[in-house]
Design a protein around this motif. Sequence first.
Motif, short mmCIF file in Angstrom:
data_model
loop_
_atom_site.label_atom_id
_atom_site.label_comp_id
_atom_site.label_asym_id
_atom_site.label_seq_id
_atom_site.Cartn_x
_atom_site.Cartn_y
_atom_site.Cartn_z
N ASN A 1 49.41 60.69 -41.19
CA ASN A 1 48.86 62.00 -40.85
C ASN A 1 48.12 61.94 -39.51
N PRO A 2 48.09 63.05 -38.76
CA PRO A 2 47.52 63.00 -37.41
C PRO A 2 46.00 62.83 -37.37
N PHE A 3 45.31 63.21 -38.45
CA PHE A 3 43.86 63.09 -38.48
C PHE A 3 43.50 62.12 -39.60
N PRO A 4 43.08 60.90 -39.27
CA PRO A 4 42.87 59.86 -40.28
C PRO A 4 41.96 60.32 -41.41
N GLY A 5 42.40 60.02 -42.64
CA GLY A 5 41.61 60.35 -43.82
C GLY A 5 41.66 61.81 -44.22
N SER A 6 42.53 62.61 -43.59
CA SER A 6 42.61 64.04 -43.85
C SER A 6 44.02 64.42 -44.27
N VAL A 7 44.12 65.42 -45.14
CA VAL A 7 45.44 65.97 -45.51
C VAL A 7 45.91 67.00 -44.51
N VAL A 8 45.10 67.36 -43.50
CA VAL A 8 45.48 68.37 -42.53
C VAL A 8 46.59 67.83 -41.63
N TYR A 9 47.67 68.59 -41.53
CA TYR A 9 48.83 68.20 -40.73
C TYR A 9 48.94 69.04 -39.45
N SER A 10 48.67 70.33 -39.55
CA SER A 10 48.58 71.21 -38.40
C SER A 10 47.55 72.29 -38.71
N TYR A 11 47.07 72.96 -37.67
CA TYR A 11 45.98 73.93 -37.88
C TYR A 11 46.14 75.10 -36.93
N GLY A 12 45.18 76.04 -37.00
CA GLY A 12 45.28 77.25 -36.19
C GLY A 12 46.29 78.24 -36.74
N HIS A 13 46.44 78.26 -38.08
CA HIS A 13 47.36 79.18 -38.74
C HIS A 13 46.57 80.31 -39.40
N ARG A 14 47.20 81.48 -39.49
CA ARG A 14 46.58 82.62 -40.16
C ARG A 14 46.89 82.64 -41.65
N ASN A 15 48.19 82.58 -41.99
CA ASN A 15 48.58 82.62 -43.40
C ASN A 15 50.02 82.13 -43.50
#
Length: 373
Positions: free
Chosen positions: A215-229
């Motif tokens: 994953n791009p952010f170590p220790g995080s499940v976040v894969y991409s961001y800046g989404h509305r819905n």
Amino acid sequence: MSRTVKSLWAAAALALVAGAGCSSGGDAPGGRQAPSSPPSASPPSASSPPPAGVTVVGTLTEGLESPWGVAVLPDGDLLVASRDERTVTRVDGRSGAKTPLGEVPGVVPGGEGGLLGLAVRDGFVYAYLTAESDNRIVRMRYGGGAGDRLGPPEEVLTGIPKGDVHNGGRIAFGPDGMLYAGTGERGETGLAQDRESLGGKILRMTPEGDPAPGNPFPGSVVYSYGHRNVQGLAWDADRRLWAAEFGQTTWDELNLVRPGGNYGWPEVEGRGDDPDFVDPVAQWRTSEASPSGIAYAGGAIWMAGLRGERLWRIPLSGAERSGDPEAFLVEEYGRLRTVLAAGDGRLWLTTSETDTRGTPEPGDDKILRLEVG
């Protein structure tokens, strides 16, 4: 408005036409919408090959109540989640016979929340649901045999922000074996840019809910961001992840998802030509799309439209569009929620008229059988 059959070429002319924006975003209320007036379109010449299209070849089943998530079992049968009834139903993939599998405990329906996305893996049914305090992902044992029922839910991931709107809800296993989820920012726009929040994101995790390797952010499940819905997730033949996203009043989006990418909301809606943000591959006026589910089949992404009441085809060549989007089934079946690849050039498509925002007609809601070609 009745479900008037539109000609293929008139529907295609609607693609990417700038029309009046809607007064509220994405999964907007208001019943059937009159399409914006398209410019005149000339038919192809006699020597031109016919465009790829889609044909409804039958109705698998009908009488579904607020269907949302759909997952395909190994034998070809379908599992369907009822957002408001909190139940999962098995639908025979040949006869359409329905078998209730039970109610999922802990679901608190309301607004755009409830029992949402489904996925199947290794004897588990995974569900994205709205609980009392948050949105979360759970999994339940399911043997798949006659008479089997869902086991008690086990928590996979909790703490996804919930709201009356923008709960996201689509989950799917990728070709890498990891579980992906599209989330919304519950109407609190700042969450989309906050990498500490799970709202307004695409998440990637192991089947147990841990951050996935790489994953791009170590220790995080976040894969991409800046989404509305985000409510549509699909992979193409090159294993690239695509996502459909509800806009607010101007542009809905189809995005090619890059690990760690920032997709701009709320700073940008649609293309922003800003190097800090990833631009969508395609965009639509919200009255023409309000996209929920997407699927990949026949060299194209197929995108189901709620407010737009149509099925969009976006032809691909690698990471790029290879042609203009085309619209099919315009206002023929009402709001369209989920589309799934069924193999061999076939698709499953669910309608969404019983979700309090449609105008149900006899038989709603349905699962339709489609053939691509």
